[in-house]
Write an enzyme that holds these catalytic residues in place. Sequence first.
Site, PDB file in Angstrom:
ATOM      1  N   SER A 151     -40.157   8.276  26.166  1.00  7.24           N
ATOM      2  CA  SER A 151     -39.347   8.870  27.238  1.00  7.24           C
ATOM      3  C   SER A 151     -40.070  10.083  27.806  1.00  7.24           C
ATOM      4  CB  SER A 151     -37.986   9.301  26.702  1.00  7.24           C
ATOM      5  OG  SER A 151     -37.338  10.127  27.655  1.00  7.24           O
ATOM      6  N   TYR A 165     -31.770  12.312  20.918  1.00  5.57           N
ATOM      7  CA  TYR A 165     -32.581  11.327  21.650  1.00  5.57           C
ATOM      8  C   TYR A 165     -34.015  11.815  21.801  1.00  5.57           C
ATOM      9  CZ  TYR A 165     -34.056   8.174  25.403  1.00  5.57           C
ATOM     10  OH  TYR A 165     -34.734   7.237  26.151  1.00  5.57           O
TER      11      TYR A 165
HETATM   12  P1  NDP Z   1     -30.648  -0.969  27.843  1.00  8.01           P
HETATM   13  O1  NDP Z   1     -29.497  -0.261  27.211  1.00  8.01           O
HETATM   14  O2  NDP Z   1     -30.507  -1.548  29.188  1.00  8.01           O
HETATM   15  O3  NDP Z   1     -31.170  -2.104  26.852  1.00  8.01           O
HETATM   16  C1  NDP Z   1     -31.374  -1.804  25.498  1.00  8.01           C
HETATM   17  C2  NDP Z   1     -32.044  -2.979  24.822  1.00  8.01           C
HETATM   18  O4  NDP Z   1     -32.323  -2.576  23.460  1.00  8.01           O
HETATM   19  C3  NDP Z   1     -31.155  -4.193  24.743  1.00  8.01           C
HETATM   20  O5  NDP Z   1     -31.948  -5.345  24.762  1.00  8.01           O
HETATM   21  C4  NDP Z   1     -30.483  -4.024  23.370  1.00  8.01           C
HETATM   22  O6  NDP Z   1     -30.064  -5.236  22.768  1.00  8.01           O
HETATM   23  C5  NDP Z   1     -31.639  -3.459  22.588  1.00  8.01           C
HETATM   24  N1  NDP Z   1     -31.180  -2.731  21.410  1.00  8.01           N
HETATM   25  C6  NDP Z   1     -30.405  -1.623  21.356  1.00  8.01           C
HETATM   26  N2  NDP Z   1     -30.192  -1.284  20.055  1.00  8.01           N
HETATM   27  C7  NDP Z   1     -30.844  -2.204  19.322  1.00  8.01           C
HETATM   28  C8  NDP Z   1     -30.982  -2.419  17.927  1.00  8.01           C
HETATM   29  N3  NDP Z   1     -30.416  -1.612  17.033  1.00  8.01           N
HETATM   30  N4  NDP Z   1     -31.739  -3.467  17.514  1.00  8.01           N
HETATM   31  C9  NDP Z   1     -32.314  -4.312  18.399  1.00  8.01           C
HETATM   32  N5  NDP Z   1     -32.206  -4.173  19.725  1.00  8.01           N
HETATM   33  C10 NDP Z   1     -31.471  -3.135  20.176  1.00  8.01           C
HETATM   34  O7  NDP Z   1     -31.837   0.114  27.778  1.00  8.01           O
HETATM   35  P2  NDP Z   1     -33.143   0.299  28.669  1.00  8.01           P
HETATM   36  O8  NDP Z   1     -33.714  -1.005  29.056  1.00  8.01           O
HETATM   37  O9  NDP Z   1     -32.862   1.329  29.678  1.00  8.01           O
HETATM   38  O10 NDP Z   1     -34.071   1.022  27.588  1.00  8.01           O
HETATM   39  C11 NDP Z   1     -35.227   0.422  27.013  1.00  8.01           C
HETATM   40  C12 NDP Z   1     -36.035   1.517  26.354  1.00  8.01           C
HETATM   41  O11 NDP Z   1     -36.421   2.465  27.350  1.00  8.01           O
HETATM   42  C13 NDP Z   1     -35.269   2.330  25.315  1.00  8.01           C
HETATM   43  O12 NDP Z   1     -36.117   2.616  24.217  1.00  8.01           O
HETATM   44  C14 NDP Z   1     -34.890   3.598  26.064  1.00  8.01           C
HETATM   45  O13 NDP Z   1     -34.707   4.691  25.189  1.00  8.01           O
HETATM   46  C15 NDP Z   1     -36.100   3.772  26.954  1.00  8.01           C
HETATM   47  N6  NDP Z   1     -35.894   4.619  28.132  1.00  8.01           N
HETATM   48  C16 NDP Z   1     -34.977   4.301  29.094  1.00  8.01           C
HETATM   49  C17 NDP Z   1     -34.853   5.073  30.231  1.00  8.01           C
HETATM   50  C18 NDP Z   1     -33.910   4.735  31.350  1.00  8.01           C
HETATM   51  O14 NDP Z   1     -33.753   5.582  32.270  1.00  8.01           O
HETATM   52  N7  NDP Z   1     -33.297   3.563  31.366  1.00  8.01           N
HETATM   53  C19 NDP Z   1     -35.682   6.282  30.404  1.00  8.01           C
HETATM   54  C20 NDP Z   1     -36.614   6.527  29.351  1.00  8.01           C
HETATM   55  C21 NDP Z   1     -36.711   5.714  28.265  1.00  8.01           C
HETATM   56  P3  NDP Z   1     -28.563  -5.869  23.027  1.00  8.01           P
HETATM   57  O15 NDP Z   1     -28.611  -6.375  24.456  1.00  8.01           O
HETATM   58  O16 NDP Z   1     -28.441  -6.948  22.018  1.00  8.01           O
HETATM   59  O17 NDP Z   1     -27.593  -4.756  22.858  1.00  8.01           O
END
Ligand code: NDP
Length: 256
Positions: A151, A165
């Site tokens: 991030s 976070y």
């Molecule tokens: P979303 O919430 O849209 O998607 C999260 C994804 O992670 C889903 O596929 C979810 O699975 C999966 N997930 C969550 N918890 C677990 C777990 N315990 N085990 C396995 N899978 C898990 O998030 P984003 O796409 O926005 O985020 C992706 C990455 O990018 C993250 O690491 C986030 O911290 C990072 N990020 C995001 C930003 C943003 O602005 N969006 C900015 C900076 C970083 P399921 O669908 O089954 O729940």
Amino acid sequence: MSNTTETEPINSDLSGKVALVTGGSRGMGAAIARGLAAAGADVALTYHQNKEGAEAVAADLAGLGRRGLVIAADSADPAAIGDAVDRTVAELGRLDIVINNAGVFPYGPVEETDLAEIDRTIAIHVRAPLLAARAAVPHLGRGGRIITIGSNLVERAVFGDIALYTMTKAANNGLTRALARELGPRGITVNTVQPGPTDTDMNPARGESADLQRGFMALGEYGSVDDIAAAVIFLAGSTGRQITGTTLTVDGGGNA
Ligand code: NDP
């Protein structure tokens, strides 16, 4: 001494490669899985709760002519990470690219942070990428890739209530640098992609705090999941062969 990379074409063709993406059921992980497949890779993707989403992504990969393997694996469960790596190798035949993407967004005043949430967030953001590396490295050959989604907040925490976070995401950068040193002699690169505000369920471009976040960005607009996927594909291809131990920030100038 001759440099063997001089004869390798520089492109993002991932034909014949196999990738594992954690959290591939939606958001960035789904876009990364599709992008890797469009570049030629077969892709295993994990999910926590959203089986339907993961299966829809796998169907998209099949539509691209690639194999998609859906794996239920809670990144907070240490055994699940190793199992996901083992299943990927067993069912797709090899492993070349590991994308640590699964993430959560705990948010709130530090004095109200719940102990169980602290432990779970550390498990998902900090422990899981290390365990993924531990399980995957024996399978990665020269040209192997480990890419973690961090991030941009770790460099500039522009608002409050994000201590847990940001602390856990900062660990990714240390892991990346240390693993890059350790695995460099084996021809494996290790990097972090640092998104800024990107339109997903986690941080919708129409969310309550979206305008506040836009205000910090030089470009003033949220990124799309495909912006993040493009950076990942660049690092995954031979385009990224000389890049290791570093971070690629894709944040619309949020940290400019
Ligand atoms: P979303 O919430 O849209 O998607 C999260 C994804 O992670 C889903 O596929 C979810 O699975 C999966 N997930 C969550 N918890 C677990 C777990 N315990 N085990 C396995 N899978 C898990 O998030 P984003 O796409 O926005 O985020 C992706 C990455 O990018 C993250 O690491 C986030 O911290 C990072 N990020 C995001 C930003 C943003 O602005 N969006 C900015 C900076 C970083 P399921 O669908 O089954 O729940």
